[in-house]
Design a protein around this motif. Structure first.
Motif, PDB file in Angstrom:
ATOM      1  N   ASP A  99      -9.488   6.236   3.924  1.00 16.31           N
ATOM      2  CA  ASP A  99      -8.698   5.544   2.911  1.00 16.31           C
ATOM      3  C   ASP A  99      -8.364   4.120   3.369  1.00 16.31           C
ATOM      4  O   ASP A  99      -7.237   3.813   3.749  1.00 16.31           O
ATOM      5  N   ALA A 156      -8.806   8.022  -4.515  1.00 15.23           N
ATOM      6  CA  ALA A 156      -7.991   9.078  -5.132  1.00 15.23           C
ATOM      7  C   ALA A 156      -8.805   9.870  -6.156  1.00 15.23           C
ATOM      8  O   ALA A 156      -8.739  11.102  -6.204  1.00 15.23           O
ATOM      9  N   VAL A 205      -3.091   8.651  -2.732  1.00  8.31           N
ATOM     10  CA  VAL A 205      -4.048   9.468  -1.978  1.00  8.31           C
ATOM     11  C   VAL A 205      -3.327  10.612  -1.280  1.00  8.31           C
ATOM     12  O   VAL A 205      -3.792  11.758  -1.292  1.00  8.31           O
ATOM     13  N   LYS A 208      -2.564  13.391  -3.571  1.00  9.41           N
ATOM     14  CA  LYS A 208      -3.741  14.146  -4.000  1.00  9.41           C
ATOM     15  C   LYS A 208      -4.161  15.201  -2.969  1.00  9.41           C
ATOM     16  O   LYS A 208      -4.896  16.128  -3.296  1.00  9.41           O
TER      17      LYS A 208
END
Length: 261
Positions: A99, A156, A205, A208
């Motif tokens: 990420d 995401a 993120v 999730k």
């Protein structure tokens, strides 16, 4: 075109045959058995070899850390997310989602660990993150030529696709995690999600992720470098899966009653 530099990266790029080569350049003052093997490999593959001044290599690679060899090649070929999942080699998928890694040395080190730990693929974002540059390739010691890498527009959304389309459980590494990294069973279709240097996982993120785990720290510093932390968890996944194959017990699996978030 990309510029790959260093003995291991150039050697592995030649071996993997995943790129086309414009030429390989050797510093005029450098010739030893390892360089000679590269020259021989080039000649066997009909790749042009040029013997050039070292300062030319410095300028082309934008560094003097090239060990006397560079290769000018086609650009790194990235895959689609679905293509990475299709390359699953074991009983369960294992991908690493990055990420927003910005340091090419960290990206390369993570790819090198992913290769060693048997990861099926690495997923990186297109924007606000580093790609597989020459520096990342050097830091990976050539492993970036072998590990499938997908470059996606939205991390995401890609995590959601992994969960919904491929039944992948997403585990985020975060210092706010509720469990230690070695307290869950990784024998499942798994995406290990790692955040950017200093910033960690983005809020969306992190939300999730199905599970958040942490690495316990015994010292005064709160966290590890992302490439070190990622390597620790990757090898825990590999260790558990080897034990499963050998018929040994692993930690209790995460409860699936709560469903995905």
């Amino acid at each position: 075109m990309d510029v790959i530099y260093g003995i291991h990266p150039v050697t592995e790029a030649l071996k993997s045959r995943g790129r086309s080569f414009q030429y390989v350049a050797i510093a005029k003052d450098r010739m030893d058995p390892r360089i000679q093997r590269i020259v021989d490999d080039c000649r066997e593959s009909n790749i042009t070899v040029r013997f050039l001044p070292r300062d030319f290599l410095d300028r082309t690679a934008n560094t003097n850390m090239h060990q006397g060899v560079i290769a000018v090649t086609s650009k790194k070929e990235y895959l689609d997310l679905d293509d990475v999942i299709e390359k699953t080699r074991g009983e369960y998928a294992f991908v690493v989602v990055l990420d927003g890694i910005e340091d090419p040395h960290n990206l390369g080190a993570l790819i090198r660990s992913a290769d060693g730990a048997g990861v099926d693929g690495v997923i990186i974002p297109e924007r606000r993150a580093v790609g597989v540059t020459g520096t990342a390739m050097k830091a990976s010691a050539g492993a970036a030529e072998y590990v499938p890498i997908a470059r996606v527009t939205n991390i995401a959304r890609s995590i959601e696709d992994l969960k919904q389309k491929h039944n992948v459980w997403t585990v985020g590494l975060d210092e706010r995690g509720t469990q230690n990294y070695d307290e869950i069973d990784y024998n499942m279709n798994l995406a290990l999600v790692l955040g950017a240097e200093g910033k960690g996982l983005h809020d969306l993120v992190r939300k999730k992720c199905d599970l958040l785990v942490k690495i316990p720290m015994a010292g005064e510093v709160a966290s590890l470098n992302v490439s070190v932390a990622g390597g620790i968890v990757m090898y825990e996944v590999a260790r558990q899966r080897r034990k499963r194959e050998a018929g040994a017990e692993t930690p209790a699996a995460p409860s699936k009653k709560k469903g995905r978030r």
